[in-house]
Write a protein that holds these residues in place. Structure first.
Motif, PDB file in Angstrom:
ATOM      1  N   PRO A   1      -5.902  32.923 -41.617  1.00 35.16           N
ATOM      2  CA  PRO A   1      -6.794  31.931 -40.993  1.00 35.16           C
ATOM      3  C   PRO A   1      -7.449  32.482 -39.734  1.00 35.16           C
ATOM      4  N   GLY A   2      -8.549  31.862 -39.334  1.00 34.65           N
ATOM      5  CA  GLY A   2      -9.305  32.340 -38.179  1.00 34.65           C
ATOM      6  C   GLY A   2      -8.548  32.296 -36.867  1.00 34.65           C
ATOM      7  N   PHE A   3      -7.536  31.418 -36.775  1.00 32.06           N
ATOM      8  CA  PHE A   3      -6.806  31.290 -35.509  1.00 32.06           C
ATOM      9  C   PHE A   3      -5.748  32.367 -35.312  1.00 32.06           C
ATOM     10  N   LEU A   4      -5.412  33.121 -36.372  1.00 33.02           N
ATOM     11  CA  LEU A   4      -4.350  34.126 -36.272  1.00 33.02           C
ATOM     12  C   LEU A   4      -4.932  35.480 -35.865  1.00 33.02           C
ATOM     13  N   PHE A   5      -4.444  36.018 -34.737  1.00 28.36           N
ATOM     14  CA  PHE A   5      -4.933  37.302 -34.242  1.00 28.36           C
ATOM     15  C   PHE A   5      -3.883  38.397 -34.294  1.00 28.36           C
ATOM     16  N   CYS A   6      -2.629  38.048 -34.442  1.00 26.35           N
ATOM     17  CA  CYS A   6      -1.569  39.020 -34.659  1.00 26.35           C
ATOM     18  C   CYS A   6      -0.373  38.305 -35.274  1.00 26.35           C
TER      19      CYS A   6
ATOM     20  N   ARG B   1      -7.929  42.595 -35.902  1.00 27.85           N
ATOM     21  CA  ARG B   1      -7.971  41.723 -34.730  1.00 27.85           C
ATOM     22  C   ARG B   1      -6.998  42.244 -33.684  1.00 27.85           C
ATOM     23  N   SER B   2      -7.259  41.916 -32.440  1.00 27.48           N
ATOM     24  CA  SER B   2      -6.446  42.484 -31.353  1.00 27.48           C
ATOM     25  C   SER B   2      -6.219  41.455 -30.261  1.00 27.48           C
ATOM     26  N   ASN B   3      -5.432  41.850 -29.251  1.00 26.75           N
ATOM     27  CA  ASN B   3      -5.205  40.968 -28.101  1.00 26.75           C
ATOM     28  C   ASN B   3      -6.498  40.719 -27.339  1.00 26.75           C
ATOM     29  N   ILE B   4      -7.414  41.706 -27.393  1.00 25.84           N
ATOM     30  CA  ILE B   4      -8.710  41.554 -26.715  1.00 25.84           C
ATOM     31  C   ILE B   4      -9.562  40.511 -27.437  1.00 25.84           C
ATOM     32  N   CYS B   5      -9.594  40.584 -28.773  1.00 29.44           N
ATOM     33  CA  CYS B   5     -10.320  39.580 -29.574  1.00 29.44           C
ATOM     34  C   CYS B   5      -9.747  38.191 -29.326  1.00 29.44           C
ATOM     35  N   ASN B   6      -8.412  38.134 -29.216  1.00 31.64           N
ATOM     36  CA  ASN B   6      -7.730  36.870 -28.972  1.00 31.64           C
ATOM     37  C   ASN B   6      -8.167  36.269 -27.641  1.00 31.64           C
ATOM     38  N   ALA B   7      -8.156  37.088 -26.579  1.00 36.93           N
ATOM     39  CA  ALA B   7      -8.523  36.605 -25.247  1.00 36.93           C
ATOM     40  C   ALA B   7      -9.981  36.160 -25.186  1.00 36.93           C
ATOM     41  N   ARG B   8     -10.847  36.880 -25.901  1.00 37.91           N
ATOM     42  CA  ARG B   8     -12.293  36.606 -25.863  1.00 37.91           C
ATOM     43  C   ARG B   8     -12.627  35.190 -26.341  1.00 37.91           C
TER      44      ARG B   8
ATOM     45  N   CYS C   1     -10.841  21.457 -29.847  1.00 37.91           N
ATOM     46  CA  CYS C   1     -10.400  22.564 -29.015  1.00 37.91           C
ATOM     47  C   CYS C   1     -10.248  23.833 -29.861  1.00 37.91           C
ATOM     48  N   ILE C   2      -9.967  24.948 -29.189  1.00 36.97           N
ATOM     49  CA  ILE C   2      -9.816  26.242 -29.856  1.00 36.97           C
ATOM     50  C   ILE C   2      -8.349  26.642 -29.819  1.00 36.97           C
ATOM     51  N   LEU C   3      -7.836  27.109 -30.956  1.00 38.36           N
ATOM     52  CA  LEU C   3      -6.462  27.612 -31.046  1.00 38.36           C
ATOM     53  C   LEU C   3      -6.488  29.078 -31.447  1.00 38.36           C
ATOM     54  N   THR C   4      -5.672  29.888 -30.771  1.00 41.66           N
ATOM     55  CA  THR C   4      -5.407  31.242 -31.254  1.00 41.66           C
ATOM     56  C   THR C   4      -3.898  31.476 -31.199  1.00 41.66           C
ATOM     57  N   VAL C   5      -3.425  32.278 -32.145  1.00 47.81           N
ATOM     58  CA  VAL C   5      -2.006  32.623 -32.222  1.00 47.81           C
ATOM     59  C   VAL C   5      -1.886  34.143 -32.220  1.00 47.81           C
ATOM     60  N   TYR C   6      -1.098  34.663 -31.279  1.00 48.01           N
ATOM     61  CA  TYR C   6      -0.859  36.103 -31.188  1.00 48.01           C
ATOM     62  C   TYR C   6       0.657  36.295 -31.179  1.00 48.01           C
ATOM     63  N   MET C   7       1.231  36.554 -32.358  1.00 49.46           N
ATOM     64  CA  MET C   7       2.680  36.598 -32.539  1.00 49.46           C
ATOM     65  C   MET C   7       3.293  35.264 -32.133  1.00 49.46           C
ATOM     66  N   ASP C   8       4.034  35.227 -31.015  1.00 47.12           N
ATOM     67  CA  ASP C   8       4.670  33.979 -30.595  1.00 47.12           C
ATOM     68  C   ASP C   8       3.926  33.305 -29.439  1.00 47.12           C
ATOM     69  N   ASP C   9       2.697  33.785 -29.144  1.00 52.61           N
ATOM     70  CA  ASP C   9       1.877  33.208 -28.071  1.00 52.61           C
ATOM     71  C   ASP C   9       0.831  32.259 -28.649  1.00 52.61           C
ATOM     72  N   LEU C  10       0.837  31.016 -28.181  1.00 51.33           N
ATOM     73  CA  LEU C  10      -0.187  30.051 -28.560  1.00 51.33           C
ATOM     74  C   LEU C  10      -1.121  29.851 -27.379  1.00 51.33           C
TER      75      LEU C  10
END
Length: 259
Positions: free
Chosen positions: A55-60, A65-72, A155-164
């Motif tokens: 899904p689009g919200f999953l970055f890792c 996808r990367s932590n930079i894409c997640n932060a952006r 709102c916008i959601l992103t997930v990076y491992m265990d970080d929401l």
């Protein structure tokens, strides 16, 4: 591989090398690394799961996808709210079985074998190449429920491992409580909650100032120290490792500058 060989790898005795990993300022943690044959199988399962469109919200873990894409994703949002899930890698073997049996619709015996190949002592092993992607899928119902809640709140959601990370023009306390309810429903807990309402924020290791992405000062310091170590190091093997570390940090710095 024969069924007999495969069955041997479902009994965890002597299949893992356990070692302690120490990081400055953090508690040491136990790394459970599978031995060659089991690691080979876990890599194969991970490879197959990575072919599923994420899904689009999953970055890792997600390809490309990367932590930079997640932060952006949250660079220009008025409010940013962060939550970390506590001991996320401790996904239980029951949850792993549930994923293979219910979501992937494997027969019960196959789901049982896959669970035994994927877990150690009732949880996902920390050093397994399969654990990152499987940790997501074992709670895929929770992630989908959270995504729906956040989407309905505009709102916008992103997930990076265990970080929401949740952001938007408004991120209500009610919305955050609904997310926490989903986390608790699945037997998990959250930690390290943080909320940003100003123009400066840090998301997955990236500093955002007035909508622009920057490398944290601690990363600049790491690169400075590594350059000094490289100049003083004489052993070829250690020198190679130091250069690889520096190249990785410099590559990350370039990616942030290009955004």
């Amino acid at each position: 591989m024969s069924q007999k060989e495969l069955k041997k790898l479902t009994v965890p005795k002597n299949l893992y090398i356990e070692r302690e990993e120490k990081k400055s300022g953090k508690k040491p943690r136990i790394i459970e690394e599978p031995k060659f044959q089991l690691k080979r199988i876990q890599k194969r399962i991970a490879n197959l799961l990575s072919r599923i469109e994420t899904p689009g919200f999953l970055f890792c873990p997600a390809k490309g996808r990367s932590n930079i894409c997640n932060a952006r994703q949250h660079a220009n949002q008025a409010v940013v709210h962060k939550l970390d899930i506590k001991t996320f890698f401790a996904s239980s073997s029951k949850r792993v079985y549930w994923f293979f049996h219910t979501v992937m619709q494997c027969a019960s015996d196959i789901a049982g074998i896959l669970t035994k190949l994927s877990t150690l002592k009732g949880h996902l092993p920390t050093g397994s190449p399969l654990s990152p992607i499987l940790s997501y899928y074992t709670y895929v119902d929770m992630w989908n429920a959270i995504d729906k809640i956040v989407h309905e709140a505009n709102c916008i959601l992103t997930v990076y491992m265990d970080d929401l990370t949740i952001s938007g023009s408004k991120v209500s306390r009610k919305l955050i409580w609904q997310i926490k309810e989903q986390i608790y429903r699945c037997g998990l807990k959250y930690s390290k909650e943080k909320r940003y309402t100003g123009k400066n924020r840090e998301i997955t290791g990236v500093i955002i100032v007035n909508g622009k992405l920057k490398l944290p000062n601690r990363q600049h310091l790491k690169m400075y120290k590594l350059r000094g170590q490289i100049q003083q190091e004489n052993q070829a093997e250690k020198l190679s490792k130091l250069r690889q570390k520096l190249q990785g940090l410099e590559a990350q710095a370039r990616l942030i500058q290009e955004v």
